[in-house]
Design an enzyme around this catalytic site. Structure first.
Site, PDB file in Angstrom:
ATOM      1  N   PRO A  71       0.826  -1.212   0.000  1.00  0.00           N
ATOM      2  CG  PRO A  71      -0.761  -1.564   1.667  1.00  0.00           C
ATOM      3  CD  PRO A  71       0.542  -2.086   1.155  1.00  0.00           C
ATOM      4  N   GLY A  72       0.419   2.255  -0.772  1.00  0.00           N
ATOM      5  CA  GLY A  72       1.063   3.573  -0.727  1.00  0.00           C
ATOM      6  C   GLY A  72       2.260   3.758  -1.621  1.00  0.00           C
ATOM      7  CB  THR A  73       4.359   1.560  -3.619  1.00  0.00           C
ATOM      8  OG1 THR A  73       3.358   0.639  -4.040  1.00  0.00           O
ATOM      9  CG2 THR A  73       5.023   1.024  -2.362  1.00  0.00           C
ATOM     10  N   GLY A  74       2.188   3.995  -4.972  1.00  0.00           N
ATOM     11  CA  GLY A  74       1.905   4.796  -6.165  1.00  0.00           C
ATOM     12  C   GLY A  74       1.537   3.983  -7.386  1.00  0.00           C
TER      13      GLY A  74
ATOM     14  CG  HIS B 184      14.301   0.241  29.191  1.00  0.00           C
ATOM     15  ND1 HIS B 184      13.905  -1.023  29.551  1.00  0.00           N
ATOM     16  CD2 HIS B 184      14.087   0.319  27.854  1.00  0.00           C
ATOM     17  CE1 HIS B 184      13.472  -1.677  28.487  1.00  0.00           C
ATOM     18  NE2 HIS B 184      13.562  -0.869  27.429  1.00  0.00           N
ATOM     19  CD  GLU B 185      14.029   3.903  25.754  1.00  0.00           C
ATOM     20  OE1 GLU B 185      14.671   3.697  24.702  1.00  0.00           O
ATOM     21  OE2 GLU B 185      12.968   3.324  26.032  1.00  0.00           O
TER      22      GLU B 185
ATOM     23  CG  HIS C 271      17.302  -0.155  24.191  1.00  0.00           C
ATOM     24  ND1 HIS C 271      17.272  -1.522  24.032  1.00  0.00           N
ATOM     25  CD2 HIS C 271      16.109   0.186  24.738  1.00  0.00           C
ATOM     26  CE1 HIS C 271      16.107  -1.990  24.446  1.00  0.00           C
ATOM     27  NE2 HIS C 271      15.379  -0.973  24.893  1.00  0.00           N
TER      28      HIS C 271
END
Length: 432
Positions: free
Chosen positions: A11-14, A232-233, A236
């Site tokens: 979807p959405g690729t034209g 936590h972040e 990462h």
């Protein structure tokens, strides 16, 4: 000349834009209709519409006929016997098949159709002599994203330092429609703050809105929760910046967004990738486990904040064992099929029964557990060796709430002098 061409597109690729461009370049009449417009309550109406469409096209030949969303009309006959019959839909499909058989190549008619669900189409539609050619219109690569952005940026007043190449690097996997929405969101952000032009930071914020959701400024966390989210972040981030071949960290924030995200880390790929090695997958798993490892190292307890990370890391580990043959104990055997996807992000159940024994299932579970445990151990070892940097970076994140890639690099460079070499840490984790 091929009679029919099927565009298989996410979807959405034209797809519609592409077909219009084809008709414009060919300079011939263009007949466009949606697959759902053929299907009516009254039996025979859809088949009559198919006949009328092809008759009109023959009178205007050479011409192009375009049927959008072909899956609404061409679903496999008898695929769902328990859901009742639909004579009207089958009659319409049969009429389309007969019209395709009746094509005379000298008439100059070409049928184009588009679908994002090719796996549910009737096999009779896809045989040679009907839709002879299938063309995949995939999501654009980096070069394509730059070209699409250049088209949409003409509609917005941008600052001189806005570089389409940098924006394209931040948007892997975006379709053309996503990129148009991105430019629009960036222009809205610039308008809200009364700016005269869209600047690069507007694009970064627009990407965060699309990927992570809107900021929830009214969702106030207590000091303890903010501290847990910050560590936590940063877990990462530190693991991602310590392991080789990982995407560069672009931004980290502890501002809640969307439905459930209390913080987020954005990594920026340096290039479009289509293959990943076993080592890169293991490193990616270690990065995902970095948040849980940071909570363990700092607080000696765990929270519910790693639920999404655990789901992703388990999915990667299971794919490595059952689909990619990356578990030595089980050998290079595919135990599970790839989940069917309607060219979208949601996997569809294959409906196939398990093809291995209970003993093999236990060995698969043990191999998945071993991979996840190894990733957690790697992340924990890195963060223990970099504890001073983790503390300093988390304190800075608590103070500023958002840190960009340059600030993170500076923080980690400052703390690297007091930390033990990460190469030693990773090596010891793998040995253990």
């Amino acid at each position: 000349m091929p009679k029919g061409i099927l565009l298989v597109v996410p979807p959405g690729t034209g797809k519609t834009l592409l077909v219009r461009a084809v008709a414009g370049e060919a300079g011939v009449p263009f007949f466009s209709i949606n697959g759902s417009e053929f299907v009516e309550m009254f039996v025979g109406v859809g088949a009559a519409r198919v006949r009328d469409l092809f008759e009109q096209a023959r009178q205007k030949a050479p011409a192009i006929i375009f049927i959008d969303e072909l899956d609404a009309l061409g679903r496999a006959r008898g695929a769902y016997p328990g859901m009742g019959g639909n004579d009207e839909k089958e009659q319409t499909l049969n009429q389309l098949l007969s019209e395709l058989d009746g094509f005379d190549p000298r008439e100059g008619l070409v049928l184009l159709a588009a679908t994002n669900r090719p796996e549910i189409l009737d096999p009779a539609l896809l045989r040679a002599g009907r839709f002879d050619r299938q063309v995949l219109v995939d999501r654009p690569d980096k070069t394509g994203r730059i070209a699409i952005l250049n088209v949409h940026l003409k509609k917005a007043k941008t600052a001189s330092d806005v570089d389409p190449e940098q924006v394209a690097a931040l948007t892997p996997g975006f379709s053309g429609a996503d990129l148009a929405n991105l430019v629009n969101e960036a222009a809205l952000l610039a308008t809200r703050r009364g700016a005269e032009a869209v600047v690069p930071d507007d694009f970064t914020q627009a990407i965060e809105r699309i990927v992570a959701g809107l900021e929830k400024k009214n969702r106030l966390l207590n000091p303890r929760e903010r501290k847990v989210v910050a560590y936590h972040e940063m877990g990462h981030v530190l693991v991602a910046m310590s392991l080789p071949h990982m995407d560069a960290v672009h931004k980290v924030s502890i501002i809640p967004r969307g439905i459930g995200a209390l913080g987020y880390t954005i990594q920026r790929p340096t290039e479009d990738r289509f293959l990943m090695s076993q080592g890169e997958l293991k490193n990616k798993m270690a990065v995902l486990m970095g948040g849980r490892a940071a909570e363990t190292v700092m607080f000696d307890e765990i929270s519910t904040g790693a639920a999404d990370d655990l789901a992703k890391v388990t999915d990667i580990a299971r794919s490595m064992v059952t689909r990619f043959g990356m578990a030595e104990a089980l050998g290079p055997i595919a135990y599970e099929d790839e989940p069917q996807r309607f060219l979208g992000p949601i996997p569809m159940p294959s409906g196939l029964q398990r093809r291995y024994s209970e003993e093999t299932a236990r060995r698969i579970d043990a191999a998945v557990r071993e991979l996840v445990d190894s990733a957690f151990e790697t992340a924990t070892t890195i963060l223990r060796e970099k504890r001073a940097t983790l503390d300093a970076a988390a304190e800075e994140l608590l103070r500023k709430e958002t840190l960009a890639g340059e600030e993170l690099s500076r923080l980690i460079d400052q703390g690297s002098g007091s930390d033990v070499s990460v190469d030693v840490a990773v090596a010891s984790a793998r040995e253990s």
